[in-house]
Each structure stands twice: as structure tokens, then as C-alpha cells.
Design an enzyme around this catalytic site. Structure first.
Site, PDB file in Angstrom:
ATOM      1  N   TYR A 107       0.876  -1.179   0.000  1.00 23.51           N
ATOM      2  CA  TYR A 107       0.000   0.000   0.000  1.00 23.51           C
ATOM      3  C   TYR A 107       0.913   1.228   0.000  1.00 23.51           C
ATOM      4  CZ  TYR A 107      -3.211   3.610   1.548  1.00 23.51           C
ATOM      5  OH  TYR A 107      -3.943   4.776   1.641  1.00 23.51           O
ATOM      6  N   ASP A 152      -2.136  -1.582  -3.931  1.00 19.92           N
ATOM      7  CA  ASP A 152      -2.532  -0.223  -4.281  1.00 19.92           C
ATOM      8  C   ASP A 152      -1.253   0.594  -4.351  1.00 19.92           C
ATOM      9  OD1 ASP A 152      -3.423   2.315  -4.526  1.00 19.92           O
ATOM     10  OD2 ASP A 152      -4.586   2.349  -2.669  1.00 19.92           O
ATOM     11  N   HIS A 261     -12.096   1.368  -4.257  1.00 20.82           N
ATOM     12  CA  HIS A 261     -11.314   0.545  -5.180  1.00 20.82           C
ATOM     13  C   HIS A 261     -12.074  -0.726  -5.566  1.00 20.82           C
ATOM     14  CE1 HIS A 261      -7.218   2.445  -4.498  1.00 20.82           C
ATOM     15  NE2 HIS A 261      -7.901   2.932  -3.472  1.00 20.82           N
TER      16      HIS A 261
END
Lengths: 270, 270
Positions: A107, A152, A261
DNA sequence: GTGTCGGGGG
DNA sequence: CCCCCGACAC
């Protein structure tokens, strides 16, 4: 066919959205599910709910309130020593061994609003994090360990990874400085960006749509922030399934109380 | 029979619980519904939802975040000048004319934890508020206006208005100083406490159960904090229906995401 | 325990 | 717009 399906999903609070995950898993049935922004301590991860989805193996790296990553798997996971890749030591990265390769779940920092690292420490942190990834994967390339990187990345690198290349050039996630940094990481590890190997470069792909837009679906101002990369050792297996092997579950963005998302899944031949 | 049903309910956020109110109204069908702790500005009151419940007439006195009272009615309401009864001018009181009488809706201060007004300003405020009510209703008694007072008084005056008289003597809501102050108000206006006119004094009545108790229903450590009082002009109509005329809807406390207070309804003969 | 708010972050 | 948190109140 013999293979393994790997999913990545920024879930934006796993405690709040465990029911949505269950509904999606019932449909998509991934073998390995990598989550970002679980937003809880490791001990608060709703493991029982995930066991009911059929996951038996877990690797969780949570922290209080923000960030946090987790891997839930139907296949056994091998623990590997933690790397300290985040300059601020936030829970933004984890790695495990699974099915003969090494799986990294990221992330990457969003980076705030102001795209100048001199005046925006969040953006400076993002760039430092990316620098660290470059040297880390450069150092690992010679060993030829098969690697899969997902997560991500908070960067939409290519023109058709955003709804408007021109309008986003100064918007963090698509600025040249971070796009270049991401490309250097990719080259350092000779990674393949699987979605762009399988889907033509001139085709729009989005995995994220802001909560702020009212009619986000009609406007469709998305970005491709969520990625699946593989090292050269896995390139052929990653693209063997063709375009059908890579799926963005954008319908999930329309569910009740969604994450911003969508889940992304790769069917990797083995 | 010709009459009017008047309900009082501390709803603890009307925006959050409008659906619960609708479900209850579908069953209980009150003519006039007095709410406390709406916890929103007047303009944020979900009037549309209440219109769908059949209410056409509203009198709303909200404030940001805390307190706030509202009356929703199937009968026309007459506006009356606001009284300034709250020493801190919080949204804790409103009055309207309805069906030939004057209806007052109160949310009396809870008063905090420490039952000493010298060191607890919240409790001092509560006692000041009660003093003000005493002089106000003393001043109004001579005019013999038919009055109905309802609301969350945050006082359980009698022994069987609490689960343990002895254990609550030093707990705010049942301390002698506030019980006495409430009794002085009652005498100043010669009000009848309708529930205690209709239900014997040695019978437990509760309208509130703390959220904090785990098994609140089994423990049943409730208090009667919500009241309906009538002035002498309405005494006979208030008790005409007998015990069935007064109902505490304690089952509602068991619903999903409940208020900590139950609705109380009086069927008033006219 | 369950609301509100305001602040930080996306 | 939506999530977290910590403070405050009941």
C-alpha cells in the site's frame, strides 16, 4: 487448468466491509486475496469471517486506524522475514511465500494534494518509499526469485490509466516524477505490468473511482491505481491465460457501501 | 371513542432512527408524537420521512449536535411564543396548542455524574432548570389553561420508578434534591403524573435502560425517566381510559439499534 | 454502548 | 464522500 488466482483489493476498512468481501469471494473465489487499508490492528482482523469464506492461511500486518495490509489464502503461506521498506515504518508492505513464488503486498502512500515534495512531506514520503523500492528490487534481481507484486500503488502510470492524461499531469497519482519513479522500480526488477501486457495500451483501465464524485459511474473519472506485477521468471505463466486471465471487478464499485477501489484478479498458470 | 393519543419518545438522534420511528408509528399510530434528543438542527429534521408516516404538522426546535425537541402531529398545531425556560438557552423545551390544550415537550438536563451542584455545574444547571419550571408553572396555574407536559424529565421520582431505590439514592435521576424539585413543580401546577394515577405506586415502571448494561433485559435495571403530566382541567380525561390508556412500549427497546428510551403513549379522552 | 463533533487522511 | 480517531455527553 492448473494455476492460482491472486486478487488485490484496497478494502478501505476490512472490519466494515467483511460482508462485502464474503459476497465477492463467493463469486470470484480467489485462491489468494491481498488486501490494503485494512485500517485495524492485526488482532482486530475479522479472521473468523474470512475462515467462513474458505481461507485457512493468513498473514496480517495491521496498525491502529490507518493503512494496514493482509493476505488471506486457501493455499499455505510461508513466513518470510519482514523488510523495512516504508521510510516511516507504517504497515504498508508484507511478503509471503506461496505456491513456489514470493508474493509482495503493497500500500504505497497516496502522497497528499500538493505535488511538490519540498512543501508537501506526504509527497516526499511517497517518493522516498518509491526510491527504497527501486534499490530493494534492484538488489534482488540477480537472485532470480520468482516474485509477484500486488497492491494499491497509488500511481496510474500510463495515459489510459486515467480518465484525462492532460488534466491529471499535476494531480498526485499521475505526475511525471512518481510515474518515472515507478518505471524505475519496474525496470530494476524487470517486472511485467500484467494488466498492460494483456490489455492494449490505448484501452482505458480503471480500478479506482473517487467517493467524492456524485455520479461516479456516469462521469467515469477513474484511475488505475491497483496493480499486479510479475518478475521475468513468471512472465509467461502470467500472460498464458490471455486477456481473460486479468479481471477488474468494477461492478463491485456499485455495491452498497463500497470501497472506492475495485478488486483485481490475475489467473496465473503454474 | 373520541380522543387523542399523545406519545413521548427520547429518540437519541432522529436522523439515525427515523426508520425505527416509522416502524413504531405503523403499529402505535399516535396522533401527536413528541421527540427529545433529535440531535440535529431544525432544518435537518427528516420531515419527509415523517410525512410518509402520516404527520402533516410539525414544530421543531433543534440545535447542532445535542439536545433538540420536535413535535410531529396528525392534528393541526398552533404556534405559541417561545418561553425561555432553559438557563443555558439550549433546545430543551417547546410548546404548541393542539386539540384545545397546550402541549409542552421537555428534555430536562441529565445532570452529569456527581450529585453535588457545588462541584458539578451540570447538576447545578439541572436544578436551576427545575427551579425555573416551578416558578413558571406557578405563575400559570391561576389561568387554568389545560396543559399537557411530556418528555424526558431525566428524573425517576418514586421508589418503584427505579430498579433499586436504595442503590440509586445518590445517583443523579433519583437523588432527593431533584425528586423534591420535581415534586414542587408538580404541586405548583397541580399536575397529575398520569402513569402513577393509572398504575399502582408499588408496581415497577421503567421507560429507560442504559446502553452500557450487557444483558439489559435480563438485568432489567431500568428507570422511569419519561413522563406525561396533565393539569387539573384534563385530569378526568387523562384517567378516563383506565390503565389501558397508558402504554410503555418497552418491546421497542429490544429492536435493532434502539434508542435507550422506550416510547410512552397516553390515550386522552376529549 | 451509542450518539454527536471536529480533525486527519484519502 | 467516506473512513479512522479522540473528546464529550448521556
Amino acid at each position: 487448468m492448473s494455476g492460482i488466482s491472486i486478487a488485490t483489493w484496497n478494502i478501505n476498512s476490512v472490519r466494515l466491509r467483511a460482508p462485502s468481501v464474503a459476497a465477492w469471494v463467493a463469486e470470484a473465489d480467489p485462491d489468494v486475496l491481498c488486501l490494503q487499508e485494512i485500517k485495524c490492528l492485526s488482532e482486530q482482523f475479522p479472521e473468523e469471517a474470512f475462515r467462513e469464506m474458505g481461507f485457512r492461511h493468513f498473514h496480517i500486518r495491521g496498525q491502529k486506524g490507518m493503512h494496514g495490509v493482509a493476505i488471506a489464502s486457501k493455499l499455505p503461506l510461508e513466513d518470510l522475514p519482514d523488510e523495512d521498506l516504508c521510510p516511516r515504518s507504517e504497515a504498508r508492505h508484507q511478503r509471503v511465500g506461496v505456491a513456489g513464488f514470493e508474493l509482495h503486498n503493497f500500500y504505497i502512500p497516496a502522497g497528499g494534494d500538493e505535488p511538490d515534495p519540498a512543501i508537501n512531506p506526504r509527497f516526499a514520503h511517497k517518493l522516498e518509499f518509491l526510491d527504497k523500492l527501486e534499490s530493494y528490487f534492484a538488489g534482488r534481481a540477480a537472485a532470480k526469485t520468482p516474485l509477484v507484486l500486488v497492491g494499491d500503488f497509488n500511481i496510474a502510470p500510463y495515459e489510459h490509466d486515467v480518465w484525462s492524461h492532460k488534466q491529471l499531469l499535476k494531480v498526485i497519482s499521475h505526475t511525471p516524477v512518481e510515474v518515472d519513479a515507478l518505471e524505475r522500480i519496474r525496470q530494476a526488477g524487470r517486472f511485467s505490468d500484467v494488466a498492460r501486457e494483456l490489455i492494449p495500451m490505448d484501452e482505458k483501465i480503471y480500478t479506482w473511482w473517487s467517493y467524492r464524485a456524485k455520479d461516479w459511474k456516469a462521469a467515469n473519472r477513474g484511475r488505475r491505481l491497483d496493480h499486479i506485477w510479475v518478475s521475468p521468471e513468471l512472465h509467461d505463466q502470467a500472460v498464458a491465460g490471455g486477456r481473460e486471465a486479468l479481471k477488474v471487478w468494477d461492478n463491485v464499485r456499485s455495491w452498497e457501501k463500497p470501497s472506492d477501489h475495485a478488486p483485481v484478479v490475475l489467473q496465473l498458470e503454474l
